[in-house]
Design an enzyme around this catalytic site. Structure first.
Site, PDB file in Angstrom:
ATOM      1  N   ASP A   7       0.852  -1.198   0.000  1.00 26.94           N
ATOM      2  CA  ASP A   7       0.000   0.000   0.000  1.00 26.94           C
ATOM      3  C   ASP A   7       0.883   1.242   0.000  1.00 26.94           C
ATOM      4  O   ASP A   7       1.663   1.448   0.930  1.00 26.94           O
ATOM      5  CB  ASP A   7      -0.897  -0.037   1.251  1.00 26.94           C
ATOM      6  CG  ASP A   7      -1.708   1.238   1.409  1.00 26.94           C
ATOM      7  OD1 ASP A   7      -1.900   1.955   0.399  1.00 26.94           O
ATOM      8  OD2 ASP A   7      -2.149   1.507   2.552  1.00 26.94           O
ATOM      9  N   ASN A  18      -0.240   4.540  -0.197  1.00 32.97           N
ATOM     10  CA  ASN A  18      -0.824   5.808   0.269  1.00 32.97           C
ATOM     11  C   ASN A  18      -1.562   5.714   1.590  1.00 32.97           C
ATOM     12  O   ASN A  18      -2.322   6.614   1.960  1.00 32.97           O
ATOM     13  CB  ASN A  18      -1.747   6.390  -0.814  1.00 32.97           C
ATOM     14  CG  ASN A  18      -2.930   5.471  -1.094  1.00 32.97           C
ATOM     15  OD1 ASN A  18      -2.977   4.348  -0.595  1.00 32.97           O
ATOM     16  ND2 ASN A  18      -3.885   5.953  -1.869  1.00 32.97           N
ATOM     17  N   ASP A  38      -4.077   3.944   2.729  1.00 35.39           N
ATOM     18  CA  ASP A  38      -5.520   3.691   2.883  1.00 35.39           C
ATOM     19  C   ASP A  38      -5.809   2.232   3.260  1.00 35.39           C
ATOM     20  O   ASP A  38      -6.967   1.818   3.338  1.00 35.39           O
ATOM     21  CB  ASP A  38      -6.294   4.093   1.618  1.00 35.39           C
ATOM     22  CG  ASP A  38      -5.934   3.233   0.411  1.00 35.39           C
ATOM     23  OD1 ASP A  38      -5.024   2.378   0.534  1.00 35.39           O
ATOM     24  OD2 ASP A  38      -6.555   3.417  -0.653  1.00 35.39           O
ATOM     25  N   ASP A  73      -1.788  -1.215  -3.859  1.00 34.88           N
ATOM     26  CA  ASP A  73      -2.080  -0.451  -5.083  1.00 34.88           C
ATOM     27  C   ASP A  73      -0.933  -0.533  -6.073  1.00 34.88           C
ATOM     28  O   ASP A  73       0.117  -1.135  -5.789  1.00 34.88           O
ATOM     29  CB  ASP A  73      -2.388   1.015  -4.722  1.00 34.88           C
ATOM     30  CG  ASP A  73      -1.373   1.570  -3.743  1.00 34.88           C
ATOM     31  OD1 ASP A  73      -0.165   1.452  -4.019  1.00 34.88           O
ATOM     32  OD2 ASP A  73      -1.783   2.088  -2.667  1.00 34.88           O
ATOM     33  N   ASP A 104      -4.826 -10.422 -15.800  1.00 35.41           N
ATOM     34  CA  ASP A 104      -5.879 -11.381 -15.525  1.00 35.41           C
ATOM     35  C   ASP A 104      -7.066 -10.990 -16.394  1.00 35.41           C
ATOM     36  O   ASP A 104      -7.559  -9.859 -16.317  1.00 35.41           O
ATOM     37  CB  ASP A 104      -6.252 -11.299 -14.034  1.00 35.41           C
ATOM     38  CG  ASP A 104      -6.693 -12.630 -13.479  1.00 35.41           C
ATOM     39  OD1 ASP A 104      -7.454 -13.320 -14.171  1.00 35.41           O
ATOM     40  OD2 ASP A 104      -6.289 -12.969 -12.348  1.00 35.41           O
ATOM     41  N   ASP A 146      -9.391 -16.216 -16.592  1.00 36.83           N
ATOM     42  CA  ASP A 146     -10.232 -16.697 -15.496  1.00 36.83           C
ATOM     43  C   ASP A 146     -11.320 -17.656 -16.003  1.00 36.83           C
ATOM     44  O   ASP A 146     -12.035 -17.319 -16.961  1.00 36.83           O
ATOM     45  CB  ASP A 146     -10.887 -15.469 -14.846  1.00 36.83           C
ATOM     46  CG  ASP A 146     -11.490 -15.758 -13.499  1.00 36.83           C
ATOM     47  OD1 ASP A 146     -10.733 -16.024 -12.555  1.00 36.83           O
ATOM     48  OD2 ASP A 146     -12.738 -15.706 -13.384  1.00 36.83           O
ATOM     49  N   GLU A 179      -7.238 -20.651 -16.849  1.00 37.93           N
ATOM     50  CA  GLU A 179      -7.673 -21.279 -15.601  1.00 37.93           C
ATOM     51  C   GLU A 179      -8.872 -22.138 -15.976  1.00 37.93           C
ATOM     52  O   GLU A 179      -9.920 -21.623 -16.358  1.00 37.93           O
ATOM     53  CB  GLU A 179      -8.067 -20.221 -14.562  1.00 37.93           C
ATOM     54  CG  GLU A 179      -8.258 -20.838 -13.196  1.00 37.93           C
ATOM     55  CD  GLU A 179      -9.346 -20.178 -12.386  1.00 37.93           C
ATOM     56  OE1 GLU A 179      -9.318 -20.272 -11.158  1.00 37.93           O
ATOM     57  OE2 GLU A 179     -10.256 -19.570 -12.972  1.00 37.93           O
ATOM     58  N   HIS A 186      -4.247 -17.142  -5.224  1.00 38.17           N
ATOM     59  CA  HIS A 186      -5.107 -16.342  -4.346  1.00 38.17           C
ATOM     60  C   HIS A 186      -6.388 -17.070  -3.946  1.00 38.17           C
ATOM     61  O   HIS A 186      -7.176 -16.539  -3.168  1.00 38.17           O
ATOM     62  CB  HIS A 186      -5.461 -15.034  -5.057  1.00 38.17           C
ATOM     63  CG  HIS A 186      -6.293 -15.286  -6.291  1.00 38.17           C
ATOM     64  ND1 HIS A 186      -5.789 -15.947  -7.394  1.00 38.17           N
ATOM     65  CD2 HIS A 186      -7.579 -15.007  -6.577  1.00 38.17           C
ATOM     66  CE1 HIS A 186      -6.731 -16.058  -8.303  1.00 38.17           C
ATOM     67  NE2 HIS A 186      -7.830 -15.494  -7.837  1.00 38.17           N
ATOM     68  N   ASP A 187      -6.636 -18.270  -4.502  1.00 36.43           N
ATOM     69  CA  ASP A 187      -7.829 -19.043  -4.154  1.00 36.43           C
ATOM     70  C   ASP A 187      -7.508 -20.219  -3.238  1.00 36.43           C
ATOM     71  O   ASP A 187      -8.409 -20.991  -2.899  1.00 36.43           O
ATOM     72  CB  ASP A 187      -8.478 -19.624  -5.428  1.00 36.43           C
ATOM     73  CG  ASP A 187      -9.071 -18.570  -6.334  1.00 36.43           C
ATOM     74  OD1 ASP A 187      -9.432 -17.485  -5.839  1.00 36.43           O
ATOM     75  OD2 ASP A 187      -9.166 -18.828  -7.552  1.00 36.43           O
TER      76      ASP A 187
END
Ligand code: TEU
Ligand code: CA
Length: 555
Positions: free
Chosen positions: A22, A24, A26, A30, A99, A200, A256, A332-333
């Site tokens: 990150d 910034n 928040d 990013d 992706d 995907d 995928e 990520h899954d």
């Protein structure tokens, strides 16, 4: 030797931007955060970044629900930030693969807004609309994210199909205008200079037009997989995509492909180059036998070595000469590899993470590393449902615990500890400062408390770290064609403890053996002399492998 290709010789690193860095404060990773960390990836030595979706999205499924394919998600920055990231990556010799999520869009995409407006809208047929059947659902299919795949639209009195969340309506690929629109946006990104696509659920773009009920196996909803995966026109559409877009550029393409079989993979990833370069198969992750499917994917069990090896050896030997494999433990899954297949406990975490890396990176195919895997990051222990963020987990909790009440909350939490996708999505652990150096603000999802010990800064400083071991594996691949092109020959197929194989090329033999247990186990594969390429132990004992020992020799 078979055809040399850069994407066969490359190592890919997957970034899940929301959780990477990150810039910034928040609390959300990013693009500028990624740009700032590119030197870290350069040091690791990876060739390509696969970027999980960064397009405009209302984030129902963290960017896998896209509302504008030609714009950047507000949370992640601007198109200028993207261009700068791409340019910086290229200047470091790192390629960027996007992706491509085009089985479905967001319900907030302009295409869907137009489609849903009226039954005779010009884009009505861009999505999959059905009349009610006997006053109810068009069929019994269950969504991947719980509940029915059908959502009723009051305004027009029809249902639309969504294989994932109801904010992810499926596109109708049978409509040629949909294909035109998708191929256009792909070409637009290619013209920008990106280096490929991870596609995907691309195996799901052609549905069985009869929409029959699926088997319920005692559950509430029917299994749609046989009717949505590898459907009647999928290869025709991918060949069209290849002719109209892919072959005009020098790209890495990986599909995928949920539900893919060996025979289907030989078409998707055929060496003749008519469709994609390679596919992700799911058998060793979502479908490992020995894991009882109590309800959907949720389980507290771990896969066993013999079951896992049988699957991976099958993919290794049966695609030989016909199609190209991709290699992964993590994404990520999936839960974290070291927790799922290795041993996350203090004593063996580093050894087993290196063992798993060796076992995978010496196989034939293109290896993928998921952010944090190179640090041996582990699963999280979730204290309460409030800590989870993933729509898949939250919907399952609601359906099974809150509404259904057939699963105890306690048991469901154990399943989340074991397999929830959020295990992969906790912030990247950069250093031992607050929030692991991921953000100066409040992170969008909890940081794994073990960041104090497990982080990139510590790993970079320790020559024996998992990071430096991955760096070495990547460098070995770049220097030794046998690791890329050698034929795979399984060894010790009945051994309960050891995963072993050879790679063979031009009279050279590479012998790989990995002990998947925390015990010393007998092994006679290394009695012949050879040159050691890599091992997670400095010294060896005759006729055995030490706990989680991995050893590779060439002779
Ligand atoms: O996942 C596709 C997929 O088949 C999932 O069912 C996957 O097996 C599941 O997430 C495991 O629990 C892709 C993306 O990788 C995933 O992040 C998205 O949520 C999904 O498509 C919808 O776009
Ligand atoms: Ca941010």
């Amino acid at each position: 030797m078979e055809d040399r290709k850069w994407w066969k010789e490359a190592v890919i690193y997957q970034i899940y931007p929301r959780s990477f860095a990150d810039s910034n404060g928040d609390g959300i990773g990013d693009l500028n955060g990624i740009t700032a960390r590119l030197p870290y990836l350069k040091e690791l030595g990876v060739d390509v970044i696969w970027l999980s979706p960064v397009y405009k999205s209302p984030n129902d499924d963290n960017g896998y629900d896209i509302s504008d394919y030609r714009d950047i998600m507000d949370d992640f920055g601007t198109m200028e930030d993207f261009d700068r990231m791409l340019k910086t990556a290229h200047s470091l010799g790192i390629k960027i693969v996007m992706d491509l999520v085009v089985n479905h869009t967001s319900d907030e995409h302009a295409w869907f807004a137009c489609s849903r407006k009226s039954r005779d809208s010009e884009k009505r047929d861009w999505y999959i609309w059905k009349d009610p059947k006997d006053g109810g659902l068009p069929n019994n299919w269950g969504s991947f994210f719980s509940g029915s795949v059908w959502e009723f639209d009051e305004g027009t009195g029809q249902y639309y199909l969504h294989m994932f969340s109801k904010k992810q309506p499926d596109l109708n690929w049978d409509n040629p205008s949909v294909r035109d629109a998708v191929f256009d946006l792909m070409a637009w990104w290619c013209e920008k200079g990106i280096d490929g696509f991870r596609m995907d659920v691309i195996s799901m773009i052609s549905k069985d037009p009869s929409y029959p009920d699926g088997e319920t196996n005692g559950g509430m909803f029917g299994n749609a997989m046989p009717y949505v995966c590898n459907g009647p026109h999928v290869h025709e559409y991918l060949q069209e995509m290849n002719r109209r877009v892919l072959k005009r550029y020098d790209l890495l393409t990986v599909g995928e492909t949920a539900g893919v079989t060996i025979d289907e993979a030989k078409k998707y990833a055929s060496c003749d180059g008519s469709e994609l370069n390679m596919v992700f198969q799911f058998e060793h992750t979502d479908g490992t036998p020995g894991r009882e499917l109590h309800f959907g994917k949720w389980t507290t069990e771990k896969p066993t070595l013999p079951a896992l090896r049988k699957i991976l050896n099958k993919w290794q030997t049966e695609l030989e000469g016909a199609a190209w494999n991709s290699l992964y433990w993590d994404n990520h899954d999936q839960p974290r590899a070291v927790s799922r297949f290795g041993n996350e406990s203090g004593k063996y975490r580093v050894l087993s993470a290196k063992m798993l890396a060796t076992c995978l990176h010496m196989m034939k195919g293109t290896p993928y590393i998921y952010q944090g895997e190179e640090l041996g990051m582990t699963n999280v222990h979730w204290e309460s449902i409030d800590e989870l963020r993933d729509i898949e987990a939250l919907n399952a909790w609601k359906q099974n615990v809150v509404e259904g009440k057939w699963i105890s909350g306690e048991y469901m939490m154990q399943c989340f500890d074991n397999v929830s996708r959020d295990n992969a999505r906790t912030p990247m652990q950069w250093d031992d400062s607050p929030n692991a150096g991921f953000t100066t603000g409040t992170p969008w999802i909890k940081v794994n408390p073990n960041y104090v010990a497990i982080n990139a800064k510590a790993a970079l400083a320790d020559p024996d770290s998992v990071f430096h071991y991955y760096r070495k594996l990547i460098a070995l691949r770049h220097a030794n064609p046998i690791i890329v092109y050698g034929r795979f020959v399984p060894l010790l197929m009945e051994d309960e403890n050891i995963y072993a194989y050879e790679r063979v090329l031009d009279g050279q033999v590479l012998t790989v053996a990995c002990n998947w247990t925390d015990r010393e186990v007998p092994c006679d594969l290394f009695e012949e002399p050879g040159r050691k390429l890599i091992s997670n132990y400095a010294s060896h004992k005759p006729h055995l492998l030490q706990p989680y020992e991995a050893r590779v020799i060439i002779h």
